[in-house]
Structure formats: C-alpha cells, structure tokens
Design an enzyme around this catalytic site. Structure first.
Site, PDB file in Angstrom:
ATOM      1  N   VAL A 169      30.715  22.947  -4.092  1.00  0.00           N
ATOM      2  CA  VAL A 169      29.673  22.158  -3.433  1.00  0.00           C
ATOM      3  C   VAL A 169      30.265  20.837  -2.948  1.00  0.00           C
ATOM      4  O   VAL A 169      29.933  20.344  -1.871  1.00  0.00           O
ATOM      5  CB  VAL A 169      28.491  21.908  -4.400  1.00  0.00           C
ATOM      6  CG1 VAL A 169      27.429  21.041  -3.738  1.00  0.00           C
ATOM      7  CG2 VAL A 169      27.883  23.228  -4.853  1.00  0.00           C
ATOM      8  N   GLN A 170      31.179  20.258  -3.736  1.00  0.00           N
ATOM      9  CA  GLN A 170      31.790  18.984  -3.366  1.00  0.00           C
ATOM     10  C   GLN A 170      32.507  19.079  -2.016  1.00  0.00           C
ATOM     11  O   GLN A 170      32.360  18.206  -1.150  1.00  0.00           O
ATOM     12  CB  GLN A 170      32.775  18.533  -4.453  1.00  0.00           C
ATOM     13  CG  GLN A 170      32.144  18.064  -5.742  1.00  0.00           C
ATOM     14  CD  GLN A 170      31.894  19.188  -6.739  1.00  0.00           C
ATOM     15  OE1 GLN A 170      31.744  20.351  -6.352  1.00  0.00           O
ATOM     16  NE2 GLN A 170      31.846  18.850  -8.020  1.00  0.00           N
ATOM     17  N   THR A 183      -4.055  -5.241   0.132  1.00  0.00           N
ATOM     18  CA  THR A 183      -3.405  -3.971   0.458  1.00  0.00           C
ATOM     19  C   THR A 183      -4.276  -3.129   1.385  1.00  0.00           C
ATOM     20  O   THR A 183      -3.755  -2.322   2.162  1.00  0.00           O
ATOM     21  CB  THR A 183      -3.058  -3.174  -0.812  1.00  0.00           C
ATOM     22  OG1 THR A 183      -4.249  -2.786  -1.479  1.00  0.00           O
ATOM     23  CG2 THR A 183      -2.184  -3.994  -1.741  1.00  0.00           C
ATOM     24  N   ASP A 184      -5.586  -3.333   1.333  1.00  0.00           N
ATOM     25  CA  ASP A 184      -6.478  -2.640   2.271  1.00  0.00           C
ATOM     26  C   ASP A 184      -6.199  -3.081   3.704  1.00  0.00           C
ATOM     27  O   ASP A 184      -6.243  -2.272   4.634  1.00  0.00           O
ATOM     28  CB  ASP A 184      -7.936  -2.914   1.894  1.00  0.00           C
ATOM     29  CG  ASP A 184      -8.904  -2.071   2.698  1.00  0.00           C
ATOM     30  OD1 ASP A 184      -8.879  -0.836   2.557  1.00  0.00           O
ATOM     31  OD2 ASP A 184      -9.688  -2.654   3.492  1.00  0.00           O
ATOM     32  N   LYS A 219       0.843  -1.193   0.000  1.00  0.00           N
ATOM     33  CA  LYS A 219       0.000   0.000   0.000  1.00  0.00           C
ATOM     34  C   LYS A 219       0.881   1.247   0.000  1.00  0.00           C
ATOM     35  O   LYS A 219       1.829   1.348   0.799  1.00  0.00           O
ATOM     36  CB  LYS A 219      -0.905   0.017   1.239  1.00  0.00           C
ATOM     37  CG  LYS A 219      -2.149   0.869   1.074  1.00  0.00           C
ATOM     38  CD  LYS A 219      -3.113   0.252   0.072  1.00  0.00           C
ATOM     39  CE  LYS A 219      -4.493   0.899   0.142  1.00  0.00           C
ATOM     40  NZ  LYS A 219      -5.426   0.268  -0.812  1.00  0.00           N
ATOM     41  N   ARG A 260      29.919  34.028  -4.875  1.00  0.00           N
ATOM     42  CA  ARG A 260      28.701  33.760  -5.640  1.00  0.00           C
ATOM     43  C   ARG A 260      27.575  33.366  -4.692  1.00  0.00           C
ATOM     44  O   ARG A 260      27.800  33.052  -3.511  1.00  0.00           O
ATOM     45  CB  ARG A 260      28.933  32.625  -6.642  1.00  0.00           C
ATOM     46  CG  ARG A 260      29.256  31.291  -5.973  1.00  0.00           C
ATOM     47  CD  ARG A 260      29.315  30.132  -6.943  1.00  0.00           C
ATOM     48  NE  ARG A 260      29.612  28.876  -6.248  1.00  0.00           N
ATOM     49  CZ  ARG A 260      29.541  27.680  -6.815  1.00  0.00           C
ATOM     50  NH1 ARG A 260      29.179  27.556  -8.079  1.00  0.00           N
ATOM     51  NH2 ARG A 260      29.834  26.590  -6.114  1.00  0.00           N
ATOM     52  N   HIS A 290      20.688  27.528  -9.435  1.00  0.00           N
ATOM     53  CA  HIS A 290      21.468  28.629 -10.004  1.00  0.00           C
ATOM     54  C   HIS A 290      20.721  29.967  -9.935  1.00  0.00           C
ATOM     55  O   HIS A 290      19.513  30.038 -10.200  1.00  0.00           O
ATOM     56  CB  HIS A 290      21.820  28.327 -11.459  1.00  0.00           C
ATOM     57  CG  HIS A 290      22.731  27.145 -11.611  1.00  0.00           C
ATOM     58  ND1 HIS A 290      23.992  27.101 -11.067  1.00  0.00           N
ATOM     59  CD2 HIS A 290      22.557  25.957 -12.247  1.00  0.00           C
ATOM     60  CE1 HIS A 290      24.569  25.953 -11.356  1.00  0.00           C
ATOM     61  NE2 HIS A 290      23.720  25.237 -12.071  1.00  0.00           N
TER      62      HIS A 290
END
Length: 318
Positions: free
Chosen positions: A250-251, A58-59, A13, A185, A279
């Site tokens: 960022v790395q 699934t109910d 579910k 930046r 960006h």
C-alpha cells in the site's frame, strides 16, 4: 480562579445542510453541501465575563450561509463558495479575525438515459458514497484589506477494491510475525485524500452587502480557481494508479498516487493520503479437502473490518 486563563476560543455553526439548484432554462445544475463555519477574534469576554455583545449568533452564521448559497456566483465550486463565506463574515464583522469554513460535497451526477446515453437536463443519481471535502481558513490578522487564505481540498470514503495485482512480502520476520507472505492478494481501502493549495491573497468586498467577492488573476493551472478540474484529476489519478499499479505494498502505491497528483496540478503544494487496509481473509477449507488458501485457488473470503492496517503519508512539491 486566578490560576487559569483563556488561551484560545472559536465557535460557529456545524452541519448546515445546503442544496442549491442553478437553473438555465430546462438545464439544471445541483450541489449539496454539509457546511461548518467557525470564527475567531475578539470574543474572549463572552467566555470570561459573560459579555454576549461580542457574539454573532450561530443562527446568524447559518443564515449567512443560506443567503450566500442563494446569491453567490461561486456556489457550484466548493472552494470558491467556502472562500466567499469566510471573506463575507470577516468583512462584515470588524471584531472577527479568522473564519474556518469546512464543507462536504455529496455526489450527484446527471442520469444518462438508456435509450441513447444522453444526460437528462434535470434528473440526477447519487452515484457513490465518496464525498469531496474542503477546508478554508481566511485570516484577517494583518488587516481587513490584507486577507490571506489557506485551502485544503480532498476526497473521503472512496471505497476501492482489486481482486489481484497486489503482493506483500519481504517485510520484517521475527518472533511476532504470523502474517504469511503473498505474491497475489485482494487489496481494498477507503481512500481519504487531502491536497493543499498554495496560499492565497484576497480582497475584501467593498459593496454594502459584502457580495463583491472577486477571483484573483494570474493563478497557475491546478490552483484553487481551477479546483473543479483539480478534484476530477485527483480522483482519476487515485483510481488509475490503484487499478494499474502492480502493487508491492500500500505504501508504494500511495506514493505513486501522490506523485501523479502533484505532477498534474501546478497549484497543489502537498498531498496526503490515509489508506486503511480493508482485509479480506480466505476461508480455510482444508478440513474438507478443499484448497481455498493458496492465492491461485482462494475464491471465498470473509471481510474483516477490525483491526486493520492504516497507511498514511504526505507527498510535497520540491
């Protein structure tokens, strides 16, 4: 059809939405989850020969989730609650051997009153769109009395931005390079973080209603049983490093985030970040004699949603 064979199968579910109020007099705690429960086991014949006798509807899986949301003492911890759901299902149905429970926890924080800053006992505010995530895999392949579990938690859609303190230069320059180097930046990303705990051994409930889910003893600081604090520390580490790091890329910032999460949580084995660049491009106004391009003078930007860089890495404990 002899050329084909069923090689794997799971069902369950999806998007079971649960909101629970835990009342202690006037003081309330609330949690809201989006839950997905999938199961595997001896269910092949429901696919291959239309034998529904092996299918737990699934109910029913949805109703088990609601029932445990009402009765489980672990409801306020997404990791513990997910483990309880998975353990309950595998203990109840002998022919099911694996349960995969994933959930998202939405942010509800207590409202702080403007008069004195005191938190209201039963009023809450959605204070962010980021969500805590949990994926639990409970495995009974070795027997119902030898359950094991893998737990991965994290944060998704944590949108952050800093308007300075980020540079990007010294990268490969060749005939395809059009990106100018910058020593300052805007840096913005939507943090997608997951951290994996050390594997667990669990005991199956022995009571008739399969509610006696117990927490193993002796787990280290930062373990899944300390998961509420782990989530808070991981979020704080991510935000602190993002804000304070003089980012060379960022790395490089990502790696420092992962190092701190590992250092502060002994029960966490590995950390994975996915950080898409959001960006912000400075508008060129040189046609009217206005400098909005050099970093010191760039003040008006256009947000660009695509394409974007995507930086990802996993940092693991030695």
């Amino acid at each position: 059809m002899s050329e084909s064979v069923l090689t794997s199968a799971r069902y369950g579910k999806d998007l079971v939405r649960v909101f629970r109020v835990v009342r202690d007099g006037e003081f309330h705690q609330v949690v809201e989850y989006n839950v997905t429960v999938l199961v595997e086991g001896d269910i092949e014949t429901s696919y291959t020969v239309a034998d529904n006798s092996v299918v737990v509807a699934t109910d029913s899986i949805k109703n088990i989730t609601y029932y445990l949301a009402k009765t489980s003492p672990h409801i306020l911890s997404p990791e513990r609650f997910a483990l309880h759901v998975g353990t309950h299902i595998l203990s109840k149905y002998a022919h099911l051997h694996r349960a995969i429970v994933t959930l998202e926890k939405l942010r509800w924080s207590r409202i702080a009153l403007s008069a004195n800053g005191d938190p209201h006992p039963h009023s809450f505010v959605r204070d962010g769109n980021d969500r805590q995530t949990v994926e639990v895999e409970v495995d009974a392949s070795a027997g119902k009395d030898k359950l094991t579990a893998k737990v991965t938690s994290g944060i998704t859609d944590l949108l952050v931005l800093k308007s300075g303190g980020s540079a990007f230069y010294g990268y490969v320059q060749d005939e395809y390079t059009t990106l100018p180097e910058v020593d300052d930046r805007i840096l913005s990303t939507s943090v997608d973080l997951t951290y994996t705990f050390a594997p667990l051994s669990l005991s199956s409930p022995t009571d008739a209603k399969k509610l006696d889910f117990t927490v193993p003893e002796g787990f280290a600081h930062g373990s899944v049983w300390d998961a509420v604090d782990v989530a808070a520390r991981a979020r704080d580490a991510t935000l602190d490093i993002f804000a304070l790091d003089a980012s060379a890329s960022v790395q490089a910032t990502l790696f420092k985030m992962g190092q701190r999460v590992i250092a502060e949580n002994a029960g966490v084995d590995s950390v994975t970040y996915k950080l898409p660049n959001k960006h912000y491009i400075p508008i060129n106004m040189q046609y009217i004699g206005v400098d909005n391009i050099t970093p010191a003078n760039a003040e008006v930007f256009v947000p660009v949603s695509a394409p974007s860089g995507l930086i990802s890495a996993t940092i693991s404990r030695k």
